[in-house]
Design a protein around this motif. Sequence first.
Motif, PDB file in Angstrom:
ATOM      1  N   VAL A 232      -4.944  11.761   7.833  1.00 36.57           N
ATOM      2  CA  VAL A 232      -4.603  10.579   8.381  1.00 36.57           C
ATOM      3  C   VAL A 232      -4.562  10.362   9.989  1.00 36.57           C
ATOM      4  CG1 VAL A 232      -2.404   9.162   8.517  1.00 36.57           C
ATOM      5  CG2 VAL A 232      -2.965  10.327   6.396  1.00 36.57           C
ATOM      6  N   LEU A 233      -5.041   9.688  10.462  1.00 41.70           N
ATOM      7  CA  LEU A 233      -5.318   9.112  11.715  1.00 41.70           C
ATOM      8  C   LEU A 233      -4.304   8.213  12.251  1.00 41.70           C
ATOM      9  CD1 LEU A 233      -9.257   9.121  12.266  1.00 41.70           C
ATOM     10  CD2 LEU A 233      -7.711  11.042  12.112  1.00 41.70           C
ATOM     11  N   LEU A 234      -3.503   8.513  13.386  1.00 38.20           N
ATOM     12  CA  LEU A 234      -2.387   7.673  13.828  1.00 38.20           C
ATOM     13  C   LEU A 234      -3.086   7.123  15.180  1.00 38.20           C
ATOM     14  CD1 LEU A 234       0.349   6.319  13.994  1.00 38.20           C
ATOM     15  CD2 LEU A 234       1.105   8.216  15.286  1.00 38.20           C
ATOM     16  N   GLY A 235      -3.409   5.734  14.972  1.00 33.50           N
ATOM     17  CA  GLY A 235      -3.870   4.968  16.164  1.00 33.50           C
ATOM     18  C   GLY A 235      -5.441   4.904  16.043  1.00 33.50           C
ATOM     19  N   GLY A 236      -5.929   3.611  16.105  1.00 38.46           N
ATOM     20  CA  GLY A 236      -7.484   3.490  15.946  1.00 38.46           C
ATOM     21  C   GLY A 236      -8.160   3.355  17.274  1.00 38.46           C
ATOM     22  N   ASN A 285       8.691   4.973   7.589  1.00 40.47           N
ATOM     23  CA  ASN A 285       8.395   4.644   6.305  1.00 40.47           C
ATOM     24  C   ASN A 285       6.886   4.166   6.199  1.00 40.47           C
ATOM     25  OD1 ASN A 285      11.134   4.743   5.538  1.00 40.47           O
ATOM     26  ND2 ASN A 285      11.514   2.607   6.741  1.00 40.47           N
ATOM     27  N   VAL A 286       6.216   3.745   7.231  1.00 37.07           N
ATOM     28  CA  VAL A 286       4.735   3.483   7.113  1.00 37.07           C
ATOM     29  C   VAL A 286       3.964   4.776   6.765  1.00 37.07           C
ATOM     30  CG1 VAL A 286       2.765   2.722   8.315  1.00 37.07           C
ATOM     31  CG2 VAL A 286       5.095   1.134   8.255  1.00 37.07           C
ATOM     32  N   LEU A 287       4.429   5.801   7.431  1.00 34.70           N
ATOM     33  CA  LEU A 287       3.570   7.050   7.147  1.00 34.70           C
ATOM     34  C   LEU A 287       3.785   7.532   6.009  1.00 34.70           C
ATOM     35  CD1 LEU A 287       4.612   8.901  10.426  1.00 34.70           C
ATOM     36  CD2 LEU A 287       2.244   8.035   9.864  1.00 34.70           C
ATOM     37  N   GLN A 288       5.169   7.354   5.298  1.00 29.18           N
ATOM     38  CA  GLN A 288       5.272   7.836   3.863  1.00 29.18           C
ATOM     39  C   GLN A 288       4.320   6.872   2.997  1.00 29.18           C
ATOM     40  OE1 GLN A 288       7.130  10.140   2.341  1.00 29.18           O
ATOM     41  NE2 GLN A 288       8.730  10.633   3.790  1.00 29.18           N
ATOM     42  N   GLN A 289       4.310   5.728   3.224  1.00 32.81           N
ATOM     43  CA  GLN A 289       3.597   4.900   2.159  1.00 32.81           C
ATOM     44  C   GLN A 289       2.098   5.286   2.422  1.00 32.81           C
ATOM     45  OE1 GLN A 289       5.045   0.974   3.057  1.00 32.81           O
ATOM     46  NE2 GLN A 289       7.168   1.628   2.369  1.00 32.81           N
TER      47      GLN A 289
END
Length: 453
Positions: A232-236, A285-289
């Motif tokens: 999972v990458l946080l930030g595009g 919550n977004v990270l979890q989903q």
Amino acid sequence: MNIVIAGAGKVGFTIAQRLCREGHDITLIDERRAALDNAANTMDVLGVCGNCAAPSVLKEAEAGAAEIFIAATGNDEANLVACQFARKMGAQHTLARLRNQEYMESVDSLREIMDLNLTINPDYVTAEEISRVLQFPAATQVSFFPDCGLEIVTFRIGENSRLNGMSLSQLPSLIKPKVLVCCAERNGEFCIPDGSFVLHAGDRISVTALPQALRRFFNAVTANQKPVRNVVLLGGSRIAQHLTPLLESTGVRVTILERDYARCQVLAETLREADIICADGADTNVLQQSGLPDADGFVALTNFDEDNLILSMYAEKLGVERVVSKVNNDKFIELLSDVFPDSTLSPKNLVADRIEGYVRGLAHASDKSTIEALYYLGSQNVTATEFLVGEKAACIDRTLKDMRLKPGVLLAAVVRGGKSFLPNGSTTLHPGDRAIVVTANRSILNLDDILAR
């Protein structure tokens, strides 16, 4: 050496700081007087205020007398123009920082047309490093020779490792991927090991090979460590845009969290295989989903160091095995060295590392030397040096077993026709080859220096 650096921003400042420590004479060019004053107050540099692409400013900075001219501003076109003017004025070597993807796609032609010695894309360099860190979870250091694709990976042998108690002469028969152990550290002492050297738990060793062979080697010696397959990458960011295809080429599934809708559209058009989620990844919550609890890897690439570090801690709490954070503030890296010993990466430091390696090669070169690049292994105790084999080199057309190398010298790899290979006793060197030599001997400044007299 006399070095002129255009740009006193994060990258230029870091490069100047590194090169000042090594005793080089540095002149900085920047349009911001405050940036130059800050540099002058923290290191011994000269400052010239003005546009680096203006010939009058370059003349004031004496760019024509520079042994190395480095253009590291945030403007690609200014960097290219500055390098071209500096070269016309007499600069011996020119290096340009470039970020535009279009320039990357034709970088070889660009170097030839603009007469550049080196171009560096900070985003791509960072993406490459993150990819290597994810591929080699046990690694503490990865040195990369960009022109030949070889990597030297340093890691510590664990108690349960297959390598514990194995001699190097046994290695080829017991572990199939062909790698070369080129350096070993035990209790603070460094050596270039031979076949009789027996590996022990706690040893810190450096191995070299092509990336695919190294991945197979690490899979073989760290059988209890699950390979990274879902990240999972946080930030595009542009780093994410470069990193995604690098990971996908090794079979990794990538999910990108980006809150800007327009940026998500760009990513969706260029990265067909990745999952693009338009949402605020700073929301747990977004990270979890997004599937983070089931991911093998998490990379935080936002522009905010605090968010990257806090959310990386959260990912570790969820049990994600490999976590990497992009961090620009060196103070954070120092403060959190115990929490994230090998998982924080700084783009400016990676660019500085690459340029510093190039400068080291030039600085160590004499009139007869053929050093192309030089890197340090193990806190600067051992060097990995790339030599160009000249027409009159004493080692030409002699097999490695007949060369009689000096003690503590290892011919680690050979590059011929753009392809790299590990040498054996029957290997011979030809003019135009590149030879990578690992040694703790500081007097090896020329390829002929590796031979015993």
